[in-house]
Design a protein around this motif. Sequence first.
Motif, short mmCIF file in Angstrom:
data_model
loop_
_atom_site.label_atom_id
_atom_site.label_comp_id
_atom_site.label_asym_id
_atom_site.label_seq_id
_atom_site.Cartn_x
_atom_site.Cartn_y
_atom_site.Cartn_z
N GLY A 36 20.59 23.43 -38.26
CA GLY A 36 22.04 23.62 -38.24
C GLY A 36 22.83 22.35 -38.50
N HIS A 37 22.23 21.18 -38.21
CA HIS A 37 22.96 19.93 -38.42
C HIS A 37 23.40 19.80 -39.88
CE1 HIS A 37 22.64 17.99 -34.54
NE2 HIS A 37 21.33 18.09 -34.51
N GLY A 38 22.47 20.13 -40.80
CA GLY A 38 22.79 20.01 -42.23
C GLY A 38 23.98 20.87 -42.60
N GLY A 64 20.07 11.57 -30.82
CA GLY A 64 19.67 12.95 -31.09
C GLY A 64 19.38 13.05 -32.58
N CYS A 65 19.09 14.25 -33.05
CA CYS A 65 18.72 14.40 -34.46
C CYS A 65 19.82 13.92 -35.39
CB CYS A 65 18.40 15.86 -34.76
SG CYS A 65 16.85 16.38 -33.97
N SER A 66 21.08 13.98 -34.94
CA SER A 66 22.18 13.61 -35.82
C SER A 66 22.56 12.14 -35.72
CB SER A 66 23.39 14.49 -35.52
OG SER A 66 23.62 14.53 -34.12
N GLY A 106 24.82 16.61 -29.65
CA GLY A 106 23.90 17.69 -29.31
C GLY A 106 24.07 18.13 -27.86
N ASP A 107 23.30 19.15 -27.46
CA ASP A 107 23.51 19.69 -26.11
C ASP A 107 22.92 18.81 -25.02
OD1 ASP A 107 21.00 20.37 -27.02
OD2 ASP A 107 21.34 22.52 -26.96
N GLY A 108 21.80 18.11 -25.31
CA GLY A 108 21.29 17.17 -24.32
C GLY A 108 22.28 16.04 -24.13
N ASP A 109 22.78 15.56 -25.24
CA ASP A 109 23.70 14.43 -25.25
C ASP A 109 25.02 14.77 -24.54
OD1 ASP A 109 23.99 11.72 -26.70
OD2 ASP A 109 25.87 12.74 -27.18
N LEU A 110 25.59 15.90 -24.92
CA LEU A 110 26.93 16.25 -24.44
C LEU A 110 26.94 16.89 -23.06
CD1 LEU A 110 29.87 17.67 -26.43
CD2 LEU A 110 29.04 19.01 -24.48
N ASN A 134 24.95 23.18 -30.23
CA ASN A 134 24.15 23.79 -29.17
C ASN A 134 22.96 24.51 -29.82
OD1 ASN A 134 23.00 25.39 -27.22
ND2 ASN A 134 24.92 26.41 -26.59
N ASN A 135 21.78 23.80 -29.79
CA ASN A 135 20.58 24.43 -30.37
C ASN A 135 19.61 24.84 -29.26
OD1 ASN A 135 19.60 21.96 -29.58
ND2 ASN A 135 19.12 21.22 -31.64
N SER A 136 20.07 24.78 -28.03
CA SER A 136 19.36 25.25 -26.84
C SER A 136 18.16 24.38 -26.44
CB SER A 136 18.93 26.72 -26.96
OG SER A 136 17.66 26.83 -27.59
N VAL A 137 17.95 23.25 -27.17
CA VAL A 137 16.84 22.37 -26.83
C VAL A 137 17.17 20.92 -27.15
CG1 VAL A 137 14.90 23.96 -27.12
CG2 VAL A 137 15.88 22.80 -29.12
N TYR A 138 16.35 20.00 -26.62
CA TYR A 138 16.37 18.62 -27.09
C TYR A 138 15.53 18.61 -28.37
CZ TYR A 138 18.11 16.58 -22.69
OH TYR A 138 18.86 16.22 -21.60
N GLY A 139 16.20 18.38 -29.50
CA GLY A 139 15.48 18.44 -30.76
C GLY A 139 14.64 17.20 -31.00
N MET A 140 15.29 16.06 -31.02
CA MET A 140 14.64 14.84 -31.51
C MET A 140 13.43 14.43 -30.68
SD MET A 140 16.26 11.15 -32.26
CE MET A 140 16.29 10.75 -33.99
N THR A 141 13.48 14.65 -29.39
CA THR A 141 12.40 14.17 -28.53
C THR A 141 11.28 15.20 -28.36
OG1 THR A 141 13.94 14.70 -26.76
CG2 THR A 141 13.52 12.38 -27.18
C1 LIG Z 1 19.26 6.63 -22.44
C2 LIG Z 1 18.35 7.41 -23.31
N1 LIG Z 1 17.56 8.34 -22.78
C3 LIG Z 1 16.75 9.06 -23.56
C4 LIG Z 1 16.71 8.86 -24.91
C5 LIG Z 1 15.74 9.65 -25.75
N2 LIG Z 1 16.37 10.69 -26.56
C6 LIG Z 1 16.55 10.54 -27.88
S1 LIG Z 1 17.17 11.90 -28.62
C7 LIG Z 1 17.19 12.75 -27.17
C8 LIG Z 1 17.56 14.19 -27.10
C9 LIG Z 1 18.83 14.56 -27.71
O1 LIG Z 1 18.93 15.94 -27.66
P1 LIG Z 1 20.23 16.71 -28.10
O2 LIG Z 1 21.43 16.00 -27.61
O3 LIG Z 1 20.08 18.12 -27.67
O4 LIG Z 1 20.31 16.57 -29.67
P2 LIG Z 1 19.32 17.16 -30.80
O5 LIG Z 1 18.24 16.14 -30.94
O6 LIG Z 1 18.84 18.47 -30.33
O7 LIG Z 1 20.18 17.23 -31.99
C10 LIG Z 1 16.72 11.96 -26.13
C11 LIG Z 1 16.56 12.40 -24.73
C12 LIG Z 1 17.55 7.86 -25.43
N3 LIG Z 1 17.58 7.57 -26.75
N4 LIG Z 1 18.37 7.18 -24.65
#
Ligand SMILES: Cc1ncc(C[n+]2csc(CCOP(=O)(O)OP(=O)(O)O)c2C)c(N)n1
Lengths: 487, 347
Positions: A36-38, A64-66, A106-110, A134-141
């Motif tokens: 969805g980011h694209g 995050g992925c973006s 992203g949702d983890g971030d926000l 909101n993709n319901s998961v932590y994507g990048m990690t």
């Molecule tokens: C302080 C800190 N904790 C953890 C991380 C590791 N980290 C990198 S991306 C990410 C998840 C981001 O998830 P989300 O916001 O949902 O974005 P998405 O990747 O799904 O687009 C995490 C935990 C980090 N970079 N910095």
Amino acid sequence: MAAKERIIGGHRGIHDQFPRKGGAAITATHYCPGCGHGILHKLIGEATADLDIQDRCVIMNPVGCSVFAYYYLDCGHVQVAHGRAPAVATGISRAEDDAIAISYQGDGDLASIGLNETIQAANRGEKLAVFFINNSVYGMTGGQMAPTTLIGEVTATTPRGRDPRDTGYPIHMCELLDTLKAPVYIERVSLSDIDHIRKARKAVRNALQIQKEKKGYTFVEFLSPCPTILRLDANGVEKFLNEQMEKEFPLKQFRDKSNEADPIVRRPSDFTKASLDRIFGIASDSAPGASPDLTFKAKNVKIAGFGGQGVLSMGLALAQAAFSTGRYVSWYPDYGPEQRGGTSNCTVVISGEPIGSPVTSEPNILVAFNRPSLEKFAPEIRGGGIILYDTMAGDYQAPDGVRIVPIPALKIAQGKGAQQAINTAMFGALSELGDLGISRESFEKALAQSFAKKPKLVPLNLEIFKLGSEAARKEVGAKLKVAVVAR
Amino acid sequence: MPAQLIAGNSAVIIGAMYAGCDCFFGYPITPASEILHEASKYFPMVGRKFVQAESEEAAINMVYGAASTGHRVLTASSGPGMSLKQEGITYIAGAELPCVIVDINRAGPGLGNIGPEQSDYNQVVKGGGNGCYNNLVLAPNSVQEMCDLTMKAFDLAFKYRNPVVILADGVLGHMVEALKFPDEAYTPSIDTTWAVCGNHETRPNLVTSIELDFSKMEKHNFKLQDKYQKIRENEVQFETYMIGDAEIVLVSFGISSRIAKSVVDAARKEGLKVGLFRPITLFPFPSKELKALADTGCKFISIEMNNGMMREDIRLATGCANVDLVCRYGGRLIELEDIMKKIKEVA
Ligand SMILES: Cc1ncc(C[n+]2csc(CCOP(=O)(O)OP(=O)(O)O)c2C)c(N)n1
């Protein structure tokens, strides 16, 4: 991520090629197919181009992925720490009034690590467009649970499915922010299919139009496909979004106050010296400064009493009086364990040369407003020193060679119907002791200056000051003989 | 320029405003809060920007944002808040942004108390966040320097595009002394070669600290180290007092150096050959100068309100293993008598 990947249907607002990404495939994104980011990048890019705001836009690239949105979108970029995008955007938007800050998260971030920043920026009504994927998961990690993960959804950290008894429930950001007063625009849309994307496109434009007009805070949430982490194909992920996510996160425009909202315009900063001199009152309230006088023996004055007796302000007035006489001075309020216990004290050092320690363990003069202060500090006074204390503290045996002068300061102040002016009476008494090398006029001027904000109180305080000094004169006359004997 | 009696924390704001500081972001914490109060009062009077942030993390990230636009930005805090700011500071250092951070050090660890300490030495002088970076660190010891060094901090921050920390403590923050106001007010201009301001000129710019390519990351790190080396060569600042014939040199910074100076006077009266060396910059540390002193054969006593953090730097600089230490940490200042006692032991 094939090398021949192309942006379908042109690329307004997006770079032709992605040299910042590097590598061979210079026109391919780093996103997984179907991500969805694209899609959202494309919607944002087009909107910034069509609204002619690319120059003004600064995008927060979140963790995050973006994080690499700057590879693609053709505007200014700042890469930010995990969850802190709204705070960084606040800094940008406050510093540059015309900038359009875009917080892409992203949702983890926000909704997890940055939830506080998210809510507070919304509540302040920052000029800020938040685009929430909101993709319901932590994507990048690697697909861990996010605050938005659905009940029962399997993720890297909920291998048996999300169980609300352990992890609570999906968090609804639009609904949460909709409880706040300041946001101008809140909407939830989906990026699942063409129909949904068309509505999402409109929401992006609405939000950015509001930013263009500087009208305040906008929040758009995008239900977004993450086929890689969800291990679903294109159809599967579309169905997941339309049937499961939408059920948990209903699509809706929660608010649009753009018609009522006034533009937020901040005035430019004034850097002129004249303005600074004016606000700091330099012309009106200044002395020429201290000059060395090695014939003057430094004096350390300790003033102590209950909080509310004006101990600290008496010290400041003393410092001011000495300073206006050309002395080096320092004033230091002592705070110890007793700070909240109701007593306070300060140290004033008056010197003919630059002052070493502003805190002294051996004062020459003690002014004690009450018995505990007297008992605590009197033993520190060295021979030749002076103790001024309130008569109410009762009799006290002075240390050897120390002149001790009881002053009915509280009684004087009460007699004038101003109990809180006990410090003024003491100040008067101190002026009479004469050893400080400060003229009576300087004392009185400093006293008046300390009431600069309440000039009506000056005459009464000058009267109390005078009574205090008279009392000291009387006492000193009577006690002098005793002191000589004690020495 | 005329002078006024001013508290140290107020002097920071005066210095910042005459230095052209445009934005302040902060969060309340004793004994630094007066800086926040003064900023909230004075910044809006001349259209400068003030935000009370929701946390120290938010505050330092607002600093990061405003610094990205090339403006002059300030924040202030104390120990527990400084710990929270480390995340933002390492991003600022990595992205090479200029900003000034004031630390009014209180006693720790943990919540500790609000009395003075110099125990943030390691977390501000040695980095403090992740990665290999350094802050420039200035240690004022008077109200005048709280103002003057804040002004200087902005110049250094922009000269090197690096965070600069003012390391002070609760006594310096709260004490009142004469302040000569600055003679000039600085009108800043934006360096559009790197800032991201939301305009046409800076649209191609990018502020970032991420670099996936290992060798590019390493190159960037080497570049940072080159910058720190240049700082070491050019920005060392210190003050000495009666070291010409000194057999014992007290090394002390900040408020402790004021007490140490009184001790030098007292010791000289007793015929003891004692002097004072006072680092004003803690990074860069005046290593060369201390080494030169050590070569004259003098003995060193480090006077600091922590468990000897600066002593480690003195040892490194001079190669002397037995540098003595007089210290208090828990909220109390060092007593004159304790230093005197140590001098007599060492002499
Ligand atoms: C302080 C800190 N904790 C953890 C991380 C590791 N980290 C990198 S991306 C990410 C998840 C981001 O998830 P989300 O916001 O949902 O974005 P998405 O990747 O799904 O687009 C995490 C935990 C980090 N970079 N910095």
